[in-house]
Design an enzyme around this catalytic site. Structure first.
Site, PDB file in Angstrom:
ATOM      1  CG  ASP A  16      -8.330  32.991 -12.471  1.00  0.00           C
ATOM      2  OD1 ASP A  16      -9.246  32.174 -12.314  1.00  0.00           O
ATOM      3  OD2 ASP A  16      -8.266  33.768 -13.450  1.00  0.00           O
ATOM      4  CG  ASP A 121     -11.937  29.586 -12.446  1.00  0.00           C
ATOM      5  OD1 ASP A 121     -12.457  29.715 -11.329  1.00  0.00           O
ATOM      6  OD2 ASP A 121     -12.147  30.384 -13.388  1.00  0.00           O
ATOM      7  CD  GLU A 122     -10.838  33.281  -8.828  1.00  0.00           C
ATOM      8  OE1 GLU A 122     -10.618  33.718  -7.686  1.00  0.00           O
ATOM      9  OE2 GLU A 122     -11.565  33.876  -9.642  1.00  0.00           O
TER      10      GLU A 122
END
Length: 437
Positions: A16, A121-122
């Protein structure tokens, strides 16, 4: 209850980008993301920041001023209370670019089929086949990836490592973000000391507030109790989901990243929380048109046509004069991916169901998708005209894909008397919203 000898024993990294939007802005401004006191605020142009929403806050800003990503900008501390808090506008194209750059770094460490992008974002990476090429210990390999991202883009990342995707995700969410190394490794053998120690059900990935409430009605208040509940009771209450909840409490997840899931029916949609209450019909329909065309571009990119359009309109919680919180409606249509046809149906649905209430949320969904055969015929336009219109739309899609959705604006979308006001200015000056598919 589970014999882990028969469960998958893989090496999954869940990575992340820490406070991604805020970190991208900090790097853009030449500030260390971990030392920045910064919040990304979406607002209507030419207005004060107090009119917007907080999209992201840096770790230090969250810690010092108790900020979160769901609060209104008007609830921010005053300049006197937070003199070092910097407010910046969002740059969605920058975030998308950085996300793609991070993905390219992942491709150095694993094959494409072993990478699953979970969100902007992950990402999950199955390192089972490749980790030994980059080090003698999974921790060191995770650290190598972290350093690669930081040295290349200036971003910090947290990494959860597990023997399956569930363990990796929980290791990242529950443990990694509290460690100095920002790395945590959870094994099956650690379940009594990791998963069962999670005190709050809602902290577990996949358990929402409603599910937690139903579990508490059964006397299940934490993960230990969930793991020691009769599976038959859970199945009777939740059906198949009950079996999944029980497996989750024991850290069991048999999914393999490379075995991609392709649903038979897929919906595409987008929603936008507006920066203020909208009561002007023309302004609302401009925003609705933009969202409708954004989703239309996505189904065209996947060579699909929609047979059903859906519209969600949420009203302002501060100015409701009745019990209606909004409305959600659908309409079956002849299969199409034409912007004109799709937006026309959305506007009809809106005008039929809206009665002047202040609007705060707009959402569009296209469903019942079928392959695009390229034969969208209409009696109101000649075949040559239809072909030209189709080519024009595809050209516009390519330009917007390369330069951003608001790089091209229709004259009908401009304010009266204006010559260069983009539609997206009505919703905070950036593309996007809460996209889902």
């Amino acid at each position: 209850m589970y014999d882990y000898r028969y469960e998958p024993h893989r090496l999954i990294f869940m990575i992340d980008n820490k406070s991604f939007f805020a970190s991208c802005e900090a790097v853009r401004l030449g500030i260390n993301p971990m030392k920045a006191v910064l919040a990304v605020v979406s607002r209507q142009p030419h207005t004060k920041f107090g009119s917007g929403l907080i999209m992201a806050a840096s770790p230090l800003a969250k810690k010092k001023y108790n900020l979160n990503n769901v609060m209104r900008a008007r609830d921010l501390p005053s300049k006197r209370e937070a003199p070092d808090l910097k407010l910046v506008e969002p740059h969605m194209n920058l975030y998308i670019k950085r996300s793609m750059q991070v993905l390219n770094i992942f491709r150095k460490y694993a094959a494409e089929e072993d990478i699953h992008v979970y969100s902007i974002d992950e990402s999950m990476i199955d390192m089972t086949k490749s980790w030994h090429l980059f080090g003698n210990d999974p921790y060191l390999v995770a650290r190598k990836i972290q350093k690669d991202i930081h040295d290349t883009l200036g971003l910090y990342t947290t990494c959860g490592i597990g023997e399956n995707p569930l363990l990796a995700k929980l290791a990242m969410d529950i443990s990694a973000k509290h460690k100095i190394s920002m790395i945590a490794y959870w094994h099956y053998i650690d379940v009594p000391d990791t998963i069962w120690k999670i005190p709050k059900l809602e902290d577990v990935w996949g358990i929402g507030k409603r599910t937690a409430k139903r579990l508490r009605k059964l006397g299940i208040n934490n993960m230990y109790q969930l793991a020691h509940t009769d599976p038959a009771t859970l199945k009777q209450e939740f059906g198949v989901i009950g079996e999944q909840l029980f497996a989750m409490s024991w850290g069991v997840d048999r999914s393999i990243i490379s075995h991609k899931f392709f649903p038979k029916m897929k919906n595409y949609g987008n929603s936008q929380v507006l920066t203020r209450d909208y009561v002007n019909q023309r302004e609302i329909e401009i925003v609705l048109r933009e969202i409708g065309e954004q989703v239309g571009a996505r189904i065209r990119a996947h060579k699909l046509q929609a047979s059903c359009v859906g519209l969600y309109v949420g009203f302002s919680e501060y100015k409701r004069n009745n019990q209606r919180k909004g409305f959600s409606v659908q309409q079956r249509i002849s299969p199409t991916n034409s912007n004109q046809s799709l937006v026309h149906e959305l506007v009809i649905l809106f005008r039929k169901n809206w009665h002047g209430e202040p609007v705060r949320v707009l959402g569009v969904n296209y469903s019942k998708l079928i392959p695009d055969t390229g034969e969208q015929l209409t009696f109101f336009m000649s075949p040559d005209q239809q072909l030209k219109k189709r080519k024009f739309t595809m050209t516009v899609d390519k330009i917007r894909q390369k330069y951003g959705f608001t790089s091209l604006v229709k004259a009908s979308s401009l304010s009266k008397g204006a010559t260069a006001i983009k539609r997206s200015n009505l919703v905070g000056g950036h593309n996007g919203g809460n996209a889902y598919e």
